[in-house]
Design a protein around this motif. Sequence first.
Motif, mmCIF file in Angstrom:
data_model
loop_
_atom_site.group_PDB
_atom_site.id
_atom_site.type_symbol
_atom_site.label_atom_id
_atom_site.label_comp_id
_atom_site.label_asym_id
_atom_site.label_seq_id
_atom_site.Cartn_x
_atom_site.Cartn_y
_atom_site.Cartn_z
ATOM 1 N N ASP A 7 -6.397 -4.455 -7.782
ATOM 2 C CA ASP A 7 -6.401 -3.056 -7.376
ATOM 3 C C ASP A 7 -5.065 -2.625 -6.777
ATOM 4 O O ASP A 7 -4.468 -3.364 -5.993
ATOM 5 N N MET A 8 -4.670 -1.417 -7.149
ATOM 6 C CA MET A 8 -3.554 -0.744 -6.498
ATOM 7 C C MET A 8 -4.188 0.332 -5.627
ATOM 8 O O MET A 8 -4.942 1.170 -6.128
ATOM 9 N N VAL A 9 -3.888 0.330 -4.328
ATOM 10 C CA VAL A 9 -4.500 1.257 -3.381
ATOM 11 C C VAL A 9 -3.467 2.303 -2.970
ATOM 12 O O VAL A 9 -2.382 1.959 -2.495
ATOM 13 N N PHE A 10 -3.847 3.570 -3.183
ATOM 14 C CA PHE A 10 -2.972 4.706 -2.868
ATOM 15 C C PHE A 10 -3.683 5.621 -1.868
ATOM 16 O O PHE A 10 -4.402 6.539 -2.268
ATOM 17 N N PRO A 11 -3.520 5.394 -0.552
ATOM 18 C CA PRO A 11 -4.167 6.265 0.434
ATOM 19 C C PRO A 11 -3.602 7.689 0.352
ATOM 20 O O PRO A 11 -2.386 7.881 0.241
ATOM 21 N N LEU A 12 -4.502 8.666 0.399
ATOM 22 C CA LEU A 12 -4.074 10.059 0.458
ATOM 23 C C LEU A 12 -3.982 10.517 1.900
ATOM 24 O O LEU A 12 -3.297 11.488 2.205
ATOM 25 N N ASP A 13 -4.718 9.828 2.764
ATOM 26 C CA ASP A 13 -4.638 10.039 4.206
ATOM 27 C C ASP A 13 -3.998 8.793 4.803
ATOM 28 O O ASP A 13 -4.316 7.677 4.375
ATOM 29 N N GLU A 14 -3.140 8.974 5.763
ATOM 30 C CA GLU A 14 -2.376 7.858 6.338
ATOM 31 C C GLU A 14 -3.256 6.707 6.822
ATOM 32 O O GLU A 14 -2.882 5.547 6.718
ATOM 33 N N GLY A 26 -10.712 8.136 5.636
ATOM 34 C CA GLY A 26 -10.004 9.127 4.838
ATOM 35 C C GLY A 26 -10.234 8.975 3.352
ATOM 36 O O GLY A 26 -11.245 8.427 2.901
ATOM 37 N N GLU A 27 -9.247 9.431 2.600
ATOM 38 C CA GLU A 27 -9.349 9.505 1.144
ATOM 39 C C GLU A 27 -8.276 8.639 0.497
ATOM 40 O O GLU A 27 -7.140 8.586 0.971
ATOM 41 N N ALA A 28 -8.651 7.987 -0.602
ATOM 42 C CA ALA A 28 -7.702 7.136 -1.317
ATOM 43 C C ALA A 28 -8.017 7.145 -2.807
ATOM 44 O O ALA A 28 -9.164 7.347 -3.215
ATOM 45 N N ILE A 29 -6.979 6.899 -3.583
ATOM 46 C CA ILE A 29 -7.122 6.652 -5.011
ATOM 47 C C ILE A 29 -6.956 5.149 -5.193
ATOM 48 O O ILE A 29 -6.061 4.542 -4.609
ATOM 49 N N VAL A 30 -7.837 4.558 -6.017
ATOM 50 C CA VAL A 30 -7.743 3.133 -6.313
ATOM 51 C C VAL A 30 -7.652 2.979 -7.827
ATOM 52 O O VAL A 30 -8.485 3.519 -8.561
#
Length: 158
Positions: A105-112, A139-143
Motif C-alpha cells: 500500500d501507498m498511503v496518501f493522507p489528505l489530512d495531516e 481524518g481522510e486518506a487515499i490508499v
Amino acid sequence: MPDQISKLQKLISQITLELSNTPITKELSETLTTTFPPEGDLFQDIQTLCKTGMSEGWLGKYEAGGLRYGRVIKPSPETHGFSVDVVLMKDVKGPYHVHPTGEIDMVFPLDETANFDGQGLGWKVYSPGSGHYPTVRNGEAIVLYLLPNGEIDFTKPN
C-alpha cells in the motif's frame, strides 16, 4: 480518462518492476521507503495523480460503506502482474479481507493527522496470508493497493 490511467500505469510499473522478484514481507516497507521515498518525485507524482483522479472522478468510481474505491488497473505484463486499486477513506473501518499473495500500500493522507492502519504518508506492506480490516483514523486518506495477480479475498475473520 485513459491518458491519466496510462500515466499512472507507467509510474506504477517503475515500482512493480522492482517488486516483480521480491518476496512480500513486512520488511519490504523499509526497502520501498528507501528506494521510493514518500518525499521523492515518483511517490509524489503518484500521489498527485491519485488526488486529481479522486477529485475529477476517474478514480473511486464506486461507493459503499463510506468508501470510494475501484480497481483502476488489472494485473498485466505492464504492471508485472500487479493490479492497482485506489480507495478514499475518512475515519472508517473497511471490510475484512485476506491477502492470499500479499498487499503493498501507498498511503496518501489528505489530512495531516490521518493514518491507514497506523501508517501516515508512506508504505504499508502485508505478507501473503495476512488479513485485516483496513482502517483510516484521524481524518481522510487515499490508499493505493498493489495486489500480486490482483488477489484479494473478502471473507470473515477466523
